[in-house]
Design an enzyme around this catalytic site. Structure first.
Site, mmCIF file in Angstrom:
data_model
loop_
_atom_site.group_PDB
_atom_site.id
_atom_site.type_symbol
_atom_site.label_atom_id
_atom_site.label_comp_id
_atom_site.label_asym_id
_atom_site.label_seq_id
_atom_site.Cartn_x
_atom_site.Cartn_y
_atom_site.Cartn_z
ATOM 1 N N LYS A 77 0.846 -1.195 0.000
ATOM 2 C CA LYS A 77 0.000 0.000 0.000
ATOM 3 C C LYS A 77 0.879 1.243 0.000
ATOM 4 O O LYS A 77 1.948 1.270 0.638
ATOM 5 C CB LYS A 77 -0.876 -0.038 1.255
ATOM 6 C CG LYS A 77 -1.935 1.059 1.353
ATOM 7 C CD LYS A 77 -2.795 0.830 2.603
ATOM 8 C CE LYS A 77 -3.895 1.863 2.745
ATOM 9 N NZ LYS A 77 -4.682 1.642 3.983
ATOM 10 N N SER A 172 -9.550 1.495 3.487
ATOM 11 C CA SER A 172 -8.815 2.324 2.557
ATOM 12 C C SER A 172 -7.753 1.530 1.764
ATOM 13 O O SER A 172 -7.113 2.090 0.880
ATOM 14 C CB SER A 172 -8.118 3.462 3.290
ATOM 15 O OG SER A 172 -7.229 2.946 4.249
ATOM 16 N N SER A 196 -9.513 -0.789 7.711
ATOM 17 C CA SER A 196 -9.017 -0.547 6.359
ATOM 18 C C SER A 196 -8.408 -1.716 5.625
ATOM 19 O O SER A 196 -8.145 -1.605 4.434
ATOM 20 C CB SER A 196 -7.988 0.589 6.383
ATOM 21 O OG SER A 196 -8.647 1.804 6.618
#
Lengths: 525, 108
Positions: A77, A172, A196
């Protein structure tokens, strides 16, 4: 890891030279190109990945792979620092920022020989639950392009663009979830502050593990909420998650919030047994808005455990409904503090305004942050004002203790694992999702995942079944602090029971070959 | 209660981000109303929780220098620098007062 039981499938394929690391890397890179429309990746590190693959190949030729992860393509990420590769947090504030160091978890993956394919897309600074609010645009859920979803979609009449049908990944860590779900990598790192990692895992039909706070180093993970953030692990099966966990967990002198206890990587039993377990079903997780489909799946899951001989009881976590409010205050407060470092002086975006330091800072931040980030900074500062500190910040900290105590009580009464839904519904279409603002959405979507972050407990999403719309639905297991082995054992048992179907991606038909066609090869362990 | 313009201005100074428009201000109002739900919870006798690891000791490591000498690396990411310094505009100039600033709040 010892060489006793070499895991099969991709790792074995590599070891037995059925496929080479460079071939594997090239296929993944090609797949990333052909699935560009998903927008899962912000940066693809093609050159360095191929170099890493070549190094890995040399090791395999010598018969000296570094371990199970050697040659395995992974994605990270974009809120983890990666040396030499841009780290943006999907924000204008860090566009062009090239970190001088690797986050500890990234370094550990590289030390094991993993091949870093690139950085995945997210909500700006990990604030959001849709992966729709980053400056590089939203991530599309690969399942939007699956036969399973398309079969169930009402055919659009004439002019309506088929393109507008696509559903969100959740967030997210949506980019990471999409990357794993679409076979472009075998494992990805996400982060989890309020859900997330688990939320997009549920929507994308992959395993999403949130480890216990303090187990995995946060050094190099650009912080959102220091007291809740953890690196998250996304994989296609529970065994893979255990392998990745094994390579990442453990004390890090660079992160003083990692515990010093010795961590021993573990292998999960091939035939897990749940008959001696006590499973708790927290009634407050039957939250308003929970779809009847998911409720039914949850109930079926409870029955599965009952029939296997486990003790299944309803339990209560009375302060669950306050966890979102509590999170809202604590998160914005910590964000207000954490975002203060972005002033344009040492790194990141810098405004041309140069009348004074303060005006330069203000202009830089005005230009660099999106509405969501700025909104949270302002709210956080409000709650931290002298006149508000006791009534909001300290109050929220007290409520946090109540939430954590709820869990302690339940686990103290003999319950081993909690079983809950992960999300309220299956993934919604993007056009519908953006009708509500980020904060409202986050408040709704985090409701089932947030409390585990509050209490620092480990939790995992396991893909369970497809909804009526042909989209993945997952269920969540929450375990005791630092009892990841037990948590993953239960998750593995459940995974074997439900036999979640493989995604049938239509657009990527041309790229399906030996490595991807068989479900077995979809994992590395 | 509505947040006063004085407090909004104060927040803009503290946060060094601006409200930009009425929506920004409304967002804050909503956030406060949302947070007010905390009042419903009885927290008498409850200690605030800073960290879930509060039962463990924060450890100290040996006072040995293990890294450093990375000035060049660190300066690479700065836009404006001179030799080994980060260059900042003059620092003893406060942000202009509300009346003199370019801010949406002026109209409030």
């Amino acid at each position: 890891p010892e060489r006793r039981n070499w895991p099969f499938q991709v790792s074995a394929a590599l070891k037995e030279r059925h496929v080479t690391p460079t071939e594997l890397c090239q296929r993944c890179l090609a797949l990333i190109k052909s699935t560009k429309f998903l927008n899962a990746y912000i940066t693809v590190a093609e050159e360095t990945a191929l170099k890493q693959a070549e190094e890995s190949e040399k090791r395999y030729k010598r018969g000296q792979p570094l371990g199970v992860l050697d040659g395995i393509p992974v994605a990270v990420k974009d809120n983890f620092n990666t040396a030499g590769i841009e780290t943006t947090c999907a924000s204008n504030m860090l566009k062009g920022y090239i970190s001088p160091y690797n986050a500890t978890v990234v370094q550990k993956l590289l030390d094991q020989g993993a091949v870093l394919l690139g950085k995945t897309n997210l909500d700006e600074f990990a604030m959001g639950s849709g992966s729709t609010d980053g400056v590089f645009g939203p991530v599309r859920n690969p399942w939007s392009y699956s036969r399973q979803y398309k079969e169930k979609s009402v055919p659009k009449s004439d002019s309506e663009d088929e393109e507008s049908d696509w559903v969100i990944t959740g967030g997210s860590s949506g980019g990471s979830a999409a990357a794993v779900s679409s076979f472009t990598c075998f494992a990805a790192l996400g982060s989890d502050t309020g859900g997330s990692t688990r939320n997009p895992a549920a929507h994308c039909g992959v395993v999403g593990l949130k480890p216990t706070y303090g187990l995995i180093s946060r050094h190099g993970l650009i912080p959102l909420v220091n007291s809740m953030d953890v690196p998250g692990i996304l994989t296609r099966c529970v065994d893979d998650a255990a392998v990745v966990l094994g390579s990442l967990a453990g004390h890090d002198p660079k992160d003083s919030t990692t515990i010093q206890d010795n961590f021993k990587p573990f292998e999960l039993p091939s035939l897990p047994d749940v008959s001696k377990l006590s499973i708790g079903i927290p009634k407050e997780y039957h939250a308003p808005g929970l779809s009847s489909e998911i409720l039914a799946l949850w109930s079926k899951a409870a029955d599965l455990f009952k029939n296997a001989g486990a003790k299944v009881t309803e339990v209560s976590l009375p302060h669950t409904r306050y966890s979102i409010v509590c999170y809202h205050v604590l998160c914005t407060a910590e964000v207000a503090s954490n975002m203060a470092r972005f002033d344009g002086l040492e790194y990141g975006h810098r405004s041309d305004m140069n009348k004074s330091t303060e005006s330069m800072y203000a202009a830089t931040r005005r230009e660099g942050f999106n509405d969501v980030v700025r909104g949270r900074i302002l709210s956080g500062n409000y709650f931290l004002l002298k006149q508000n500190y006791e009534n909001y910040f300290v109050k929220a900290q007290k409520v946090r203790r109540l939430i954590a105590n709820d869990f302690l009580k339940v686990f103290g009464s003999g319950v081993d694992i909690l079983l809950t839904p992960t999300t309220l519904t299956d993934a919604v279409p993007y056009m519908e999702f953006i009708k509500e603002d980020n904060r409202t959405r986050s408040a709704q979507d985090d409701i089932l995942t947030q409390a585990a972050n509050m209490a620092g407990l480990p939790a995992i999403n396991v893909p369970t079944a497809l909804s009526q719309r042909g989209l993945p639905v997952g269920l969540q297991f929450i375990g005791r602090s630092f009892q990841e082995k037990q948590l993953l054992t239960v998750a593995k048992w459940f995974e074997k029971q439900v036999k979640f179907p493989m995604i049938q991606l239509e657009e990527v038909k041309g790229h399906n070959d030996n490595v991807f066609q068989h479900q077995k090869s979809a994992s590395f362990s | 209660q509505k947040v006063t313009v004085e407090v909004l201005d104060h927040l803009e100074h503290l946060a060094l981000v601006d409200f930009r428009d009425a929506e920004g201000i409304e967002r804050l109002q909503k956030a406060i109303r949302f947070a007010d739900q905390l009042r419903e919870v009885n927290t008498d006798g409850i200690e605030p929780m800073d960290s879930v690891l509060e039962d463990r000791c924060l450890y100290l490591r040996e006072d040995d220098v293990t890294e450093g000498n990375c000035t060049n690396e660190l300066l690479k990411n700065a836009r404006q620098k001179v030799e080994e310094y980060f260059v900042a505009p003059p620092g003893n100039i406060p942000l202009p007062k509300l009346e003199e600033r370019e801010t949406f709040l002026k109209g409030s």
